[in-house]
Design an enzyme around this catalytic site. Structure first.
Site, short mmCIF file in Angstrom:
data_model
loop_
_atom_site.label_atom_id
_atom_site.label_comp_id
_atom_site.label_asym_id
_atom_site.label_seq_id
_atom_site.Cartn_x
_atom_site.Cartn_y
_atom_site.Cartn_z
CG MET A 14 -2.05 -1.05 1.08
SD MET A 14 -3.33 -0.90 2.32
CE MET A 14 -2.52 -1.64 3.73
CB CYS A 58 -2.11 0.34 -9.86
SG CYS A 58 -2.52 2.02 -9.34
CE LYS A 84 -2.18 -6.46 -4.59
NZ LYS A 84 -2.70 -5.15 -5.00
CG ASP A 139 -13.76 -6.56 -0.01
OD1 ASP A 139 -13.16 -5.49 -0.14
OD2 ASP A 139 -14.63 -6.97 -0.81
#
Ligand SMILES: Cc1cc2nc3c(=O)[nH]c(=O)nc-3n(C[C@H](O)[C@H](O)[C@H](O)COP(=O)(O)O)c2cc1C
Length: 319
Positions: free
Chosen positions: A20, A105, A146, A211
């Site tokens: 992050m 992203c 990712k 989540d």
């Protein structure tokens, strides 16, 4: 050492602290390594084109790490395959446990420049980047990606393409780029990619992301969908002990929470002595620790107006 032997556990999924930007720097990772450590860390994403330019010095703090934050993978993004090549070589030399390429992203400026999730629609460049990175680090150094479920819609041809490159690990954030973070993550779809892996590239570890708010939830999702690992991002804002099987966070006192923030602020001051990170980046963490007790909101407002580390530490001590 292989990534599998570093992170895979016999009794459940391995847990990964998500990259992050402006959050998971060496300071926060060290705090988490002492509250409840994940099995694997990522750096924030670092631009390879910037790293191979005169602006390099400014980016290097993003690649700082200490042995307590290991195993650790450096995450990179960018456009130029030659810069990926040079950076991948450096990352291996710096002692990282692997290199990850950000292909997820959704930020507009990045996508408009053809980077990160824009690669989903540019298989030619993706293939070239993966080939250059592999060439740079050799056959035994972990290379991972990712990404998301697709760009506008779910697109498994993308995951099949990535799996054909025999990645060591593939992390799937269970949303399309178009969905940003606006809908719940589609865990069934992540499970479907894990099944594709089994037939196309059985050695690739599959990590699910999106989540996850508790350790228990992560364990259940991994079991239900046949995943090797679980990556957690924002959940850590709600519980700095999330990686513990039994988190003590809810029962912790106001003073214990203030003490943890104090530790973070002190480490921040000691690590970034030349203002490599702006003081305001600490405000992102204020709500993590200063919550769940009467007067927390007012205290946060006070703390977020601090103008120096000393100022902050004085306020935290005066409670
Ligand atoms: C503040 C912030 C910064 C992020 N920076 C990155 C990044 O540098 N690289 C990356 O791959 N993902 C980044 N992400 C996405 C997260 O790694 C993760 O995929 C996303 O938040 C979904 O997981 P979660 O629901 O567990 O938070 C960022 C997310 C947030 C909230």
């Amino acid at each position: 050492m292989s990534l599998r032997s570093l992170v895979v556990k016999s009794n459940g999924p391995f847990f990964v602290l998500a990259p992050m930007d402006d959050v998971t720097d060496t300071v926060f990772r060290r705090i988490i390594s002492e509250t409840a450590a994940p099995d694997l860390y990522f750096t924030e994403f670092v631009n390879v084109d910037g790293l191979q330019s005169p602006g390099r010095e400014k980016l290097l703090p993003k690649l700082a790490f200490t042995p307590s934050e290991t195993p650790i993978i450096a995450q990179v993004w960018g456009k130029n395959p030659e810069n990926y090549y040079k950076t991948a070589k450096e990352i291996k030399e710096m002692g990282f446990d692997g290199i990850d390429i950000n292909m997820g992203c959704p930020a507009k400026p990045v996508v408009q420049n053809g980077c990160c999730s824009a690669l989903i629609n540019n298989r030619e460049l993706t293939g070239e980047i993966l080939q250059k990175v592999r060439e740079a680090v050799g056959p035994d150094f972990p290379v991972s990606v990712k990404t998301r479920l697709g760009f506008g819609t779910i697109d498994n041809t993308w995951h099949e393409f990535l799996l054909s490159h025999k990645l060591n690990m593939l992390t799937i954030h269970g949303r399309t780029v178009k969905e940003m973070s606006k809908v719940p993550a589609h865990w069934d779809e992540i499970g479907h990619i894990a099944k594709l892996r089994t037939s196309l590239s059985p050695d690739t570890l599959i990590v699910g992301n999106g989540d996850v708010m508790t350790h228990k939830q992560g364990v259940e999702l991994a079991k239900e969908h046949g995943l090797d690992g679980i990556m957690v991002g924002r959940g850590i804002f709600h519980d700095p002990y999330l990686f513990a099987e039994q988190s003590p966070w809810e029962g912790m006192s106001k003073q214990q929470k203030i003490d943890l923030y104090t530790k973070h602020v002190k480490l921040f001051g000691k690590t970034w002595q030349n203002a490599e990170r702006k003081l305001v980046t600490l405000n992102k963490f204020c709500k993590v620790y200063i919550e769940g007790f009467p007067g927390a909101k007012e205290f946060r407002e006070e703390l977020m107006a601090a103008e120096s580390i000393d100022d902050l530490l004085r306020m935290l001590k005066s409670v």
